[in-house]
Design a protein around this motif. Structure first.
Motif, mmCIF file in Angstrom:
data_model
loop_
_atom_site.group_PDB
_atom_site.id
_atom_site.type_symbol
_atom_site.label_atom_id
_atom_site.label_comp_id
_atom_site.label_asym_id
_atom_site.label_seq_id
_atom_site.Cartn_x
_atom_site.Cartn_y
_atom_site.Cartn_z
ATOM 1 N N PRO A 138 0.795 -1.237 0.000
ATOM 2 C CA PRO A 138 0.000 0.000 0.000
ATOM 3 C C PRO A 138 0.824 1.282 0.000
ATOM 4 O O PRO A 138 0.280 2.350 -0.328
ATOM 5 C CB PRO A 138 -0.831 -0.116 1.286
ATOM 6 N N ASP A 139 2.094 1.195 0.333
ATOM 7 C CA ASP A 139 2.952 2.388 0.321
ATOM 8 C C ASP A 139 3.912 2.418 -0.862
ATOM 9 O O ASP A 139 4.790 3.278 -0.939
ATOM 10 C CB ASP A 139 3.763 2.488 1.621
ATOM 11 N N CYS A 140 3.756 1.461 -1.770
ATOM 12 C CA CYS A 140 4.659 1.369 -2.916
ATOM 13 C C CYS A 140 4.181 2.294 -4.036
ATOM 14 O O CYS A 140 3.080 2.108 -4.563
ATOM 15 C CB CYS A 140 4.710 -0.075 -3.404
ATOM 16 N N PRO A 141 4.980 3.295 -4.424
ATOM 17 C CA PRO A 141 4.545 4.208 -5.489
ATOM 18 C C PRO A 141 4.358 3.518 -6.832
ATOM 19 O O PRO A 141 3.497 3.916 -7.625
ATOM 20 C CB PRO A 141 5.666 5.250 -5.542
ATOM 21 N N PHE A 142 5.130 2.470 -7.093
ATOM 22 C CA PHE A 142 4.986 1.748 -8.350
ATOM 23 C C PHE A 142 3.693 0.928 -8.359
ATOM 24 O O PHE A 142 3.081 0.734 -9.410
ATOM 25 C CB PHE A 142 6.197 0.846 -8.586
ATOM 26 N N CYS A 143 3.287 0.454 -7.182
ATOM 27 C CA CYS A 143 2.021 -0.271 -7.084
ATOM 28 C C CYS A 143 0.863 0.668 -7.392
ATOM 29 O O CYS A 143 -0.095 0.292 -8.084
ATOM 30 C CB CYS A 143 1.859 -0.870 -5.692
ATOM 31 N N LYS A 144 0.943 1.874 -6.889
ATOM 32 C CA LYS A 144 -0.112 2.853 -7.159
ATOM 33 C C LYS A 144 -0.134 3.217 -8.642
ATOM 34 O O LYS A 144 -1.212 3.377 -9.233
ATOM 35 C CB LYS A 144 0.093 4.089 -6.291
ATOM 36 N N ARG A 145 1.023 3.322 -9.234
ATOM 37 C CA ARG A 145 1.075 3.623 -10.669
ATOM 38 C C ARG A 145 0.441 2.490 -11.465
ATOM 39 O O ARG A 145 -0.319 2.735 -12.414
ATOM 40 C CB ARG A 145 2.519 3.832 -11.117
ATOM 41 N N LEU A 146 0.745 1.255 -11.088
ATOM 42 C CA LEU A 146 0.149 0.102 -11.771
ATOM 43 C C LEU A 146 -1.370 0.133 -11.643
ATOM 44 O O LEU A 146 -2.082 -0.090 -12.623
ATOM 45 C CB LEU A 146 0.698 -1.196 -11.174
ATOM 46 N N GLU A 147 -1.853 0.410 -10.447
ATOM 47 C CA GLU A 147 -3.295 0.452 -10.214
ATOM 48 C C GLU A 147 -3.955 1.545 -11.052
ATOM 49 O O GLU A 147 -4.979 1.321 -11.711
ATOM 50 C CB GLU A 147 -3.580 0.695 -8.726
ATOM 51 N N GLN A 148 -3.358 2.728 -11.032
ATOM 52 C CA GLN A 148 -3.979 3.886 -11.668
ATOM 53 C C GLN A 148 -3.871 3.868 -13.186
ATOM 54 O O GLN A 148 -4.817 4.235 -13.893
ATOM 55 C CB GLN A 148 -3.355 5.163 -11.110
ATOM 56 N N GLU A 149 -2.710 3.441 -13.692
ATOM 57 C CA GLU A 149 -2.462 3.557 -15.124
ATOM 58 C C GLU A 149 -2.715 2.272 -15.910
ATOM 59 O O GLU A 149 -2.848 2.322 -17.137
ATOM 60 C CB GLU A 149 -1.014 4.012 -15.354
ATOM 61 N N SER A 150 -2.790 1.131 -15.215
ATOM 62 C CA SER A 150 -2.932 -0.140 -15.933
ATOM 63 C C SER A 150 -4.118 -0.970 -15.468
ATOM 64 O O SER A 150 -5.021 -1.265 -16.238
ATOM 65 C CB SER A 150 -1.630 -0.954 -15.800
ATOM 66 N N LYS A 153 -7.689 0.061 -16.139
ATOM 67 C CA LYS A 153 -8.140 0.072 -17.529
ATOM 68 C C LYS A 153 -8.530 -1.315 -18.039
ATOM 69 O O LYS A 153 -8.982 -1.441 -19.184
ATOM 70 C CB LYS A 153 -7.038 0.662 -18.421
ATOM 71 N N LEU A 154 -8.357 -2.329 -17.225
ATOM 72 C CA LEU A 154 -8.665 -3.692 -17.649
ATOM 73 C C LEU A 154 -10.158 -3.969 -17.537
ATOM 74 O O LEU A 154 -10.844 -3.426 -16.671
ATOM 75 C CB LEU A 154 -7.901 -4.700 -16.795
ATOM 76 N N ASP A 155 -10.641 -4.850 -18.409
ATOM 77 C CA ASP A 155 -12.037 -5.271 -18.351
ATOM 78 C C ASP A 155 -12.077 -6.791 -18.455
ATOM 79 O O ASP A 155 -11.096 -7.434 -18.848
ATOM 80 C CB ASP A 155 -12.841 -4.625 -19.485
ATOM 81 N N THR A 245 1.255 -4.334 -21.914
ATOM 82 C CA THR A 245 2.046 -5.492 -21.517
ATOM 83 C C THR A 245 1.188 -6.528 -20.809
ATOM 84 O O THR A 245 1.345 -7.746 -21.009
ATOM 85 C CB THR A 245 3.199 -5.051 -20.596
ATOM 86 N N ILE A 246 0.262 -6.071 -19.996
ATOM 87 C CA ILE A 246 -0.638 -6.988 -19.298
ATOM 88 C C ILE A 246 -1.558 -7.684 -20.291
ATOM 89 O O ILE A 246 -1.774 -8.906 -20.210
ATOM 90 C CB ILE A 246 -1.459 -6.202 -18.251
ATOM 91 N N GLU A 247 -2.092 -6.931 -21.231
ATOM 92 C CA GLU A 247 -2.967 -7.541 -22.241
ATOM 93 C C GLU A 247 -2.220 -8.590 -23.041
ATOM 94 O O GLU A 247 -2.752 -9.659 -23.363
ATOM 95 C CB GLU A 247 -3.521 -6.454 -23.172
ATOM 96 N N ALA A 248 -0.963 -8.309 -23.387
ATOM 97 C CA ALA A 248 -0.153 -9.274 -24.134
ATOM 98 C C ALA A 248 0.099 -10.528 -23.309
ATOM 99 O O ALA A 248 0.088 -11.650 -23.829
ATOM 100 C CB ALA A 248 1.158 -8.640 -24.554
ATOM 101 N N ALA A 249 0.310 -10.360 -22.002
ATOM 102 C CA ALA A 249 0.560 -11.497 -21.134
ATOM 103 C C ALA A 249 -0.679 -12.376 -21.008
ATOM 104 O O ALA A 249 -0.586 -13.604 -20.918
ATOM 105 C CB ALA A 249 1.011 -11.020 -19.755
#
Length: 253
Positions: A138-150, A153-155, A245-249
């Motif tokens: 919960p304090d990881c800035p990269f985790c927040k970036r993943l949540e917000q930017e990636s 956007k998934l469905d 990258t997630i969609e490709a995976a």
């Protein structure tokens, strides 16, 4: 002598070294393995094979890192009189052959279906047919970036978030993870904090949490940092990767 678990800085191959390592007809991977074992009995050699460079052999050594086994590579001449650690670079492609080989050797193997999903924060979007597990702090800035930017956007996805606070980096993260886990609506609390900048749920955490078990699980799976993404098809990706990258995976086999 101990060997690095990963690569050292790039070390050019010296012509003088290569010139003195021409192997004789009776020198084989088995003889190289025996010579290596006699000089470094404390290390377990899992395989020896000719390296892409004539006169050198690739020696794969099994190491222990945290709660899992990991492999490293050293290069040796036929008599193991010289060792070379570092990246073997293909100058045509400008790619590290060592890195590619290590990625192959150290690929995380896991059974997605066997993950303890009852200890995860579950979010279903759309039909939820695609499955994704994420180790997150919960304090990881990269985790927040993943949540917000990636992830946002998934469905058609079910996301299982395993709370994995890294106290050595974020001392207050375990407390925050407990607060989120013990909230009335874990999913809303998590997505609010990570995606919307909401405050933590009020009150003191007063429930049993799976944090200790998840710490052991992450160690077994080789999670060294957050975020770490695990896919149902056996793929694992580390870092705040873009949604493409997630969609490709998801599509990879």
């Amino acid at each position: 002598m101990m060997f690095p678990l990963r690569r050292l800085a790039i070390i050019p191959l010296c012509l003088s070294l290569l010139a003195c390592t021409a192997s004789a007809a009776d020198e084989t991977p088995a003889s190289v393995k025996a010579a290596f074992a006699s000089k470094f009995p404390q290390h377990e050699v899992t395989s020896v094979q000719p390296a892409p460079v004539p006169g050198l052999y690739e020696v794969v050594v099994k190491m222990k890192r945290g709660g899992r086994e990991e492999y490293t590579i050293v290069y040796a001449d036929a008599k193991v009189e010289h060792l070379l650690t570092g990246d073997l670079i293909d100058t045509a492609s400008h790619k590290s052959l060592t890195e590619a080989r290590l990625d192959e050797l150290n690929q995380v193997k896991f059974d997605f279906a066997a993950l303890p999903f009852d200890k995860a924060i579950k979010e279903v979007r759309g039909k939820g047919e695609r499955k994704l597990a994420v180790f997150s702090d919960p304090d990881c800035p990269f985790c927040k970036r993943l949540e917000q930017e990636s992830l946002s956007k998934l469905d058609n996805v079910t996301i299982y978030t395993f709370l994995y606070p890294l106290a050595q980096l974020h001392p207050d993260a375990p407390r925050k993870a407990e607060q989120i886990w013990c909230s009335k609506d874990r999913t809303a609390a998590w997505t609010g904090v990570m995606r919307n900048g909401s405050k933590l749920p009020a009150g003191k955490a007063s429930c049993a949490t799976p944090l200790a078990e998840l710490a052991k699980l992450g160690e077994q799976l080789g999670v060294e940092g957050t975020p770490a993404l695990f896919f149902a098809n056996g793929k694992m990706i580390a870092g705040a990767v873009p949604v493409e990258t997630i969609e490709a995976a998801f599509k990879a086999k």
